[in-house]
Scaffold this active site. Structure first.
Site, PDB file in Angstrom:
ATOM      1  N   GLY A   1       0.820  -1.202   0.000  1.00  0.00           N
ATOM      2  CA  GLY A   1       0.000   0.000   0.000  1.00  0.00           C
ATOM      3  C   GLY A   1       0.852   1.249   0.000  1.00  0.00           C
ATOM      4  O   GLY A   1       1.947   1.266  -0.562  1.00  0.00           O
TER       5      GLY A   1
ATOM      6  N   SER B   1       2.868   4.672   1.857  1.00  0.00           N
ATOM      7  CA  SER B   1       3.839   4.838   2.941  1.00  0.00           C
ATOM      8  C   SER B   1       3.202   5.334   4.236  1.00  0.00           C
ATOM      9  O   SER B   1       3.684   5.032   5.330  1.00  0.00           O
ATOM     10  CB  SER B   1       4.954   5.796   2.505  1.00  0.00           C
ATOM     11  OG  SER B   1       4.414   7.059   2.160  1.00  0.00           O
ATOM     12  N   LYS B   2       2.095   6.078   4.131  1.00  0.00           N
ATOM     13  CA  LYS B   2       1.421   6.566   5.333  1.00  0.00           C
ATOM     14  C   LYS B   2       0.914   5.409   6.181  1.00  0.00           C
ATOM     15  O   LYS B   2       1.177   5.335   7.388  1.00  0.00           O
ATOM     16  CB  LYS B   2       0.260   7.487   4.944  1.00  0.00           C
ATOM     17  CG  LYS B   2      -0.497   8.050   6.142  1.00  0.00           C
ATOM     18  CD  LYS B   2      -1.648   8.956   5.691  1.00  0.00           C
ATOM     19  CE  LYS B   2      -2.430   9.487   6.899  1.00  0.00           C
ATOM     20  NZ  LYS B   2      -3.568  10.342   6.458  1.00  0.00           N
ATOM     21  N   VAL B   3       0.191   4.493   5.554  1.00  0.00           N
ATOM     22  CA  VAL B   3      -0.296   3.319   6.276  1.00  0.00           C
ATOM     23  C   VAL B   3       0.861   2.384   6.608  1.00  0.00           C
ATOM     24  O   VAL B   3       0.851   1.720   7.643  1.00  0.00           O
ATOM     25  CB  VAL B   3      -1.375   2.587   5.453  1.00  0.00           C
ATOM     26  CG1 VAL B   3      -1.860   1.341   6.180  1.00  0.00           C
ATOM     27  CG2 VAL B   3      -2.552   3.512   5.177  1.00  0.00           C
ATOM     28  N   GLY B   4       1.871   2.344   5.744  1.00  0.00           N
ATOM     29  CA  GLY B   4       3.043   1.526   6.016  1.00  0.00           C
ATOM     30  C   GLY B   4       3.691   1.884   7.342  1.00  0.00           C
ATOM     31  O   GLY B   4       4.136   1.004   8.094  1.00  0.00           O
TER      32      GLY B   4
ATOM     33  N   CYS C   1       2.065   0.660  -8.859  1.00  0.00           N
ATOM     34  CA  CYS C   1       3.157   1.202  -8.037  1.00  0.00           C
ATOM     35  C   CYS C   1       4.469   1.343  -8.800  1.00  0.00           C
ATOM     36  O   CYS C   1       5.322   2.138  -8.410  1.00  0.00           O
ATOM     37  CB  CYS C   1       3.353   0.354  -6.794  1.00  0.00           C
ATOM     38  SG  CYS C   1       3.640  -1.399  -7.151  1.00  0.00           S
TER      39      CYS C   1
ATOM     40  N   GLU D   1       5.634  -3.236   0.988  1.00  0.00           N
ATOM     41  CA  GLU D   1       5.691  -2.968  -0.451  1.00  0.00           C
ATOM     42  C   GLU D   1       4.930  -1.671  -0.691  1.00  0.00           C
ATOM     43  O   GLU D   1       3.697  -1.660  -0.693  1.00  0.00           O
ATOM     44  CB  GLU D   1       5.071  -4.125  -1.237  1.00  0.00           C
ATOM     45  CG  GLU D   1       5.833  -5.436  -1.104  1.00  0.00           C
ATOM     46  CD  GLU D   1       7.236  -5.380  -1.651  1.00  0.00           C
ATOM     47  OE1 GLU D   1       7.535  -4.427  -2.407  1.00  0.00           O
ATOM     48  OE2 GLU D   1       8.038  -6.270  -1.348  1.00  0.00           O
TER      49      GLU D   1
END
Length: 476
Positions: A189, A191-194, A246, A211
């Protein structure tokens, strides 16, 4: 919540602790079941993908169904070899001895997937987890609701539901999952949720594969077959889910003198592929939902780029379609150059010297992929050496994902960890070192009382000095 997350996690741990999922036979049975899903339910899966993303059957089959089948077949073919302990050499330090590396499953794993390739990016990590002998929970994206529902139904029908579970839902369900203790988490997903996933994993010291994405650059030199390059760029940008990919090219860098030729080539090939009215082309996917349509429209409506559109720009909000759009000389401070686009918009940045493009790329965060089109050997070498990215394509875009012998993953802001082929098995396996010794070969120098002679002997052993070892043993 259809599934109690806490109960599901506890059940999976009990099943894993029973040892059932470690067996080669169980892994093979589940891989065969997954392959049946991808073969016998092709039509149902294509219909779900079309409902969620407007994907043409061609894209749905090639990029998702065929890729899942390939991952299953490779795992079935190679699993016995992957599971074998790897024999390794030992040194004088442990002589006489032997050693091996044993691939053991992490245990109870969590896969949190995304919406743009909702079948492939859900099932390939699940295939990896199963191959390595883990139990697994799949949390598909609620954004691709039709596909999520289809996967939940099919996995419940074909898979061993005591060891492979699907949890549908949104933020509430994802948050509940992240509160549990997992032995490995795989997230695809943004980077914020990562960062949220990584923070949650840190509470239990859980290893994570992230990822993510980023702004994937593409350098276009002037010494190339421009028609072929344009076709490949179009295929990787607009032929892959309308840019909702992506690793699709996020922006192009070329020289000021070559930009017009590049624009003309893109325009010509785009018309050849999608016609004069691409918004109504059935070969282009739609934008996933109105929120993302509005986000992309905001990038286009930015006053810094609105007058720089040289191809496309047409929109159909009712059908969530945006024509392939090229923006020439988008300013560095524009929104489109500071956000991951994830859509059918492609800015072109011009530089005086093509090698200046490398400096521009290295000044930004590390992308998930980076591409260069050139016949200049030195430029290729410099690009590969200097550009840090999850993966690189030379005279090609996105196609490196098709090679199971190459790992796929990010670096820095674009993620951590990798998978595909054997790398998928390794991603869900702990590499456990095992040293074997008998009861012979005792060396008194390792034990107290310590003496200068013992130290001299150990130094000789550790340095591989055979003569020194002999002298120390003889007391010279």
């Amino acid at each position: 919540m259809a599934v109690c997350v806490e109960t599901a996690a506890a059940e999976l741990r009990d099943v894993y602790n029973s040892g059932k999922t470690r067996a080669y036979e169980w892994r093979v049975s589940q891989l065969k079941a997954m392959l049946k899903i991808a073969i016998h339910h092709e039509k149902e899966i294509i219909e779900a993908l079309n409902s969620d993303l407007g994907k043409h059957e061609h894209e749905a089959f090639l990029h998702e169904i065929a890729a899942v089948r390939s991952a299953c077949r490779m795992a079935l073919k190679q699993l016995h070899r992957w599971m074998k302990p790897e024999k390794v050499k030992t040194s004088m330090t442990t002589f006489p001895s032997s050693a091996e590396i044993v691939s053991e499953p992490f245990g109870v794993t969590l896969v949190i997937s995304t919406w743009n390739y909702p079948i492939l990016l859900s099932l390939e990590p699940v295939i990896a987890a199963i191959s390595a002998g883990n139990t697994v929970v799949l949390k598909p994206s609620e954004v691709a609701s039709a596909t999520s529902s289809t996967m939940s139904k099919l996995l419940g029908q074909y898979m061993d539901v005591s060891a492979v579970k699907v949890v549908e839902g949104g933020i509430q369900e994802t948050s509940a999952l992240l509160e549990q203790k997992w032995d490995k988490i795989f997230y695809t997903g943004n980077s914020k949720v990562g960062r949220v996933v990584l923070a949650a994993a840190a509470k239990h010291l859980t290893p994570v594969i992230l990822e993510l994405g980023g702004k994937c650059p593409t350098i276009v030199d002037s010494d190339i077959n421009l028609t072929v390059a344009a076709r490949r760029i179009i295929s990787g940008k607009w032929g892959c889910n309308s840019g909702q990919t992506c690793v699709s090219p996020d922006y192009i860098i070329t020289t000021k003198g070559y930009a017009a030729k590049l624009v003309d080539a893109l325009s010509s090939e785009l018309e050849r592929f999608y016609g004069k009215d691409p918004v109504n082309s059935k070969d282009m996917s739609k934008i996933i939902n109105s929120r993302h349509f509005e986000r992309l429209s905001k990038l286009l409506d930015d006053e810094k780029v609105s007058g720089k559109i040289v191809i496309g720009g047409q929109r159909d909000e009712a059908n969530l379609k945006i024509a392939p759009t090229v923006i020439l000389d988008a300013p560095e401070d524009s929104l489109i150059m500071n956000e991951e686009i994830f859509g059918p918009l492609l800015p072109i940045i011009t530089v005086n010297n093509i090698k200046d493009g490398i400096n521009l790329i290295t000044s930004k965060e590390k992308p998930l992929a980076a591409y260069v089109f050139t016949n200049d050997k030195k430029l290729k070498e410099e690009f590969v050496q200097r550009v840090s990215a999850g993966g690189i394509g030379v005279n090609e875009v996105t196609l490196h994902l098709a090679e199971d012998t190459l790992p796929f993953g990010g670096v820095g802001e674009s993620g951590m960890g990798s998978y595909h082929g054997k790398f998928s098995f390794d991603a869900f396996s702990h590499k456990k070192p095992v040293l074997y010794r008998g009861f012979n070969g005792e060396i008194s120098a390792r034990y107290p009382p310590y003496t200068p002679r013992k130290l001299k002997f150990l130094k000789a052993v550790l340095s591989g000095d055979i003569i020194g070892i002999i002298r120390a043993l003889l007391g010279w």
